[in-house]
Design a protein around this motif. Structure first.
Motif, PDB file in Angstrom:
ATOM      1  N   LYS A  76      18.192 -15.183 -12.001  1.00 24.23           N
ATOM      2  CA  LYS A  76      18.803 -15.465 -10.667  1.00 24.23           C
ATOM      3  C   LYS A  76      20.202 -16.108 -10.701  1.00 24.23           C
ATOM      4  O   LYS A  76      21.012 -16.614 -11.354  1.00 24.23           O
ATOM      5  N   GLU A  77      18.930 -17.768 -11.141  1.00 29.08           N
ATOM      6  CA  GLU A  77      19.628 -18.748 -11.518  1.00 29.08           C
ATOM      7  C   GLU A  77      19.667 -18.634 -12.621  1.00 29.08           C
ATOM      8  O   GLU A  77      21.406 -19.781 -13.557  1.00 29.08           O
ATOM      9  N   LYS A  78      19.097 -18.142 -13.556  1.00 24.47           N
ATOM     10  CA  LYS A  78      19.581 -18.183 -15.355  1.00 24.47           C
ATOM     11  C   LYS A  78      21.260 -17.835 -15.326  1.00 24.47           C
ATOM     12  O   LYS A  78      22.071 -17.736 -15.650  1.00 24.47           O
ATOM     13  N   VAL A 132      25.589  -7.062  -7.813  1.00 28.74           N
ATOM     14  CA  VAL A 132      24.894  -7.206  -8.894  1.00 28.74           C
ATOM     15  C   VAL A 132      23.818  -8.516  -8.985  1.00 28.74           C
ATOM     16  O   VAL A 132      22.396  -8.194  -9.558  1.00 28.74           O
ATOM     17  N   LEU A 133      24.193  -9.948  -8.861  1.00 31.67           N
ATOM     18  CA  LEU A 133      23.432 -10.796  -8.802  1.00 31.67           C
ATOM     19  C   LEU A 133      21.744 -10.892  -7.824  1.00 31.67           C
ATOM     20  O   LEU A 133      20.874 -11.311  -8.143  1.00 31.67           O
ATOM     21  N   MET A 134      21.949 -10.102  -6.652  1.00 29.02           N
ATOM     22  CA  MET A 134      21.841  -9.541  -5.521  1.00 29.02           C
ATOM     23  C   MET A 134      20.419  -8.674  -5.920  1.00 29.02           C
ATOM     24  O   MET A 134      18.968  -8.650  -5.779  1.00 29.02           O
ATOM     25  N   HIS A 135      20.295  -8.297  -7.097  1.00 26.85           N
ATOM     26  CA  HIS A 135      19.620  -7.274  -7.673  1.00 26.85           C
ATOM     27  C   HIS A 135      18.451  -8.228  -8.911  1.00 26.85           C
ATOM     28  O   HIS A 135      17.208  -7.865  -9.335  1.00 26.85           O
ATOM     29  N   LEU A 136      18.751  -9.425  -8.820  1.00 29.92           N
ATOM     30  CA  LEU A 136      18.072 -10.148 -10.064  1.00 29.92           C
ATOM     31  C   LEU A 136      17.106 -11.167  -9.568  1.00 29.92           C
ATOM     32  O   LEU A 136      16.958 -11.250  -8.128  1.00 29.92           O
ATOM     33  N   PRO A 137      15.619 -10.466 -10.136  1.00 28.81           N
ATOM     34  CA  PRO A 137      15.130 -11.570  -9.526  1.00 28.81           C
ATOM     35  C   PRO A 137      14.963 -12.697  -9.420  1.00 28.81           C
ATOM     36  O   PRO A 137      15.950 -13.108 -10.405  1.00 28.81           O
ATOM     37  N   ASP A 138      14.721 -14.153  -8.811  1.00 30.73           N
ATOM     38  CA  ASP A 138      14.892 -15.242  -8.293  1.00 30.73           C
ATOM     39  C   ASP A 138      14.965 -16.143  -9.327  1.00 30.73           C
ATOM     40  O   ASP A 138      15.763 -16.369  -9.597  1.00 30.73           O
TER      41      ASP A 138
END
Length: 246
Positions: free
Chosen positions: A138-140, A129-135
């Motif tokens: 992802k940090e948020k 899941v996290l790998m699909h978030l823009p950077d």
């Protein structure tokens, strides 16, 4: 290949859940057949189950948050197999409704701003899941995970650790994942190489039969490699199971 921006990422996942009827295809590979997605579902569940068994982790009566819960495969996994109080959150209304129709506890919302109190979960789960978030998102999301996780709680992530060129994948190396979680007060306590796909990556391309042949050849090899690399990092694998403690 250009990566999706934040707005495109949200549209992509909402669109997938509205268009794809197969539950596994919606959260794994929308353009692949059932046997292909079943392979990934099986090796992912094996990786987590092996770790939980080896480390004697008990979920009975514990609260587990599954971020990006999709149609509930991990909510069902934690609730039915381990007796956990499993809660899910997802951007997609249709995915959340699918969970609720199964009697699962799921809510519509963003994992970058979750509607939960501080330190209310014993465990947090993120499987690809996290790998699909823009950077920037992802940090948020990781900051939010740290906020809702109890002190002493664990985060289980199984995410891409190679440079995936897909426009909807924003992968990190093991070190990059470790640094970002550490920034928000969570230390890496376990790592295991996962998802090698050696035959699929090496076999010559035959449009009709390549996936079918390679997936079935990879089945036994995948389990052998996961056992060999249990607790170890590998530059050959495409993903890693990482466990963090707050």
């Amino acid at each position: 290949m250009r990566k999706l921006n934040s707005e495109e990422y949200e549209h992509y996942w909402n669109n997938v859940h509205m268009k794809i009827t197969d539950d596994l295809a919606a959260v794994c590979f929308p353009d692949k057949p059932a046997y292909f997605n079943a392979f990934y579902d099986n090796i992912q569940k094996y990786a987590l189950t092996k770790y939980f068994t080896h480390e004697k982790i008990s979920f009975k009566g514990k609260k587990v948050l599954d971020i990006g819960c999709g149609r509930g495969r991990w909510l069902s996994f934690y609730k039915k197999r381990y007796g956990a109080q499993a809660v899910g959150i997802d951007l997609s209304e249709s995915a959340v409704h699918a969970c609720q129709n199964q009697g699962l506890d799921a809510h519509v919302g963003s994992i970058t701003c979750m509607p939960y109190e501080d330190q209310c979960f014993d465990f947090v789960n993120s499987i690809t899941v996290l790998m699909h978030l823009p950077d920037q998102l992802k940090e948020k999301a990781i900051a939010e995970i740290a906020r809702v996780l109890k002190s002493g709680g664990n985060v289980f992530i199984l995410e891409a650790t190679w440079k995936d060129p897909s426009p909807h994948v924003f992968s990190f190396s093991v070190l990059e994942w470790e640094k970002l979680f550490k920034k928000y007060g969570m230390r890496l306590i376990y790592k295991s190489a996962h998802c090698f796909n050696l035959f699929r990556r090496k076999l010559p391309f035959f449009p009709i039969f390549r996936d079918f042949i390679s997936i079935y050849l990879d089945y036994p090899l995948e389990f052998l490699l996961m056992n060999y690399f249990y607790g170890k990092q590998s530059n050959v694998s495409l993903q890693h199971l990482l466990v963090f403690e707050k």
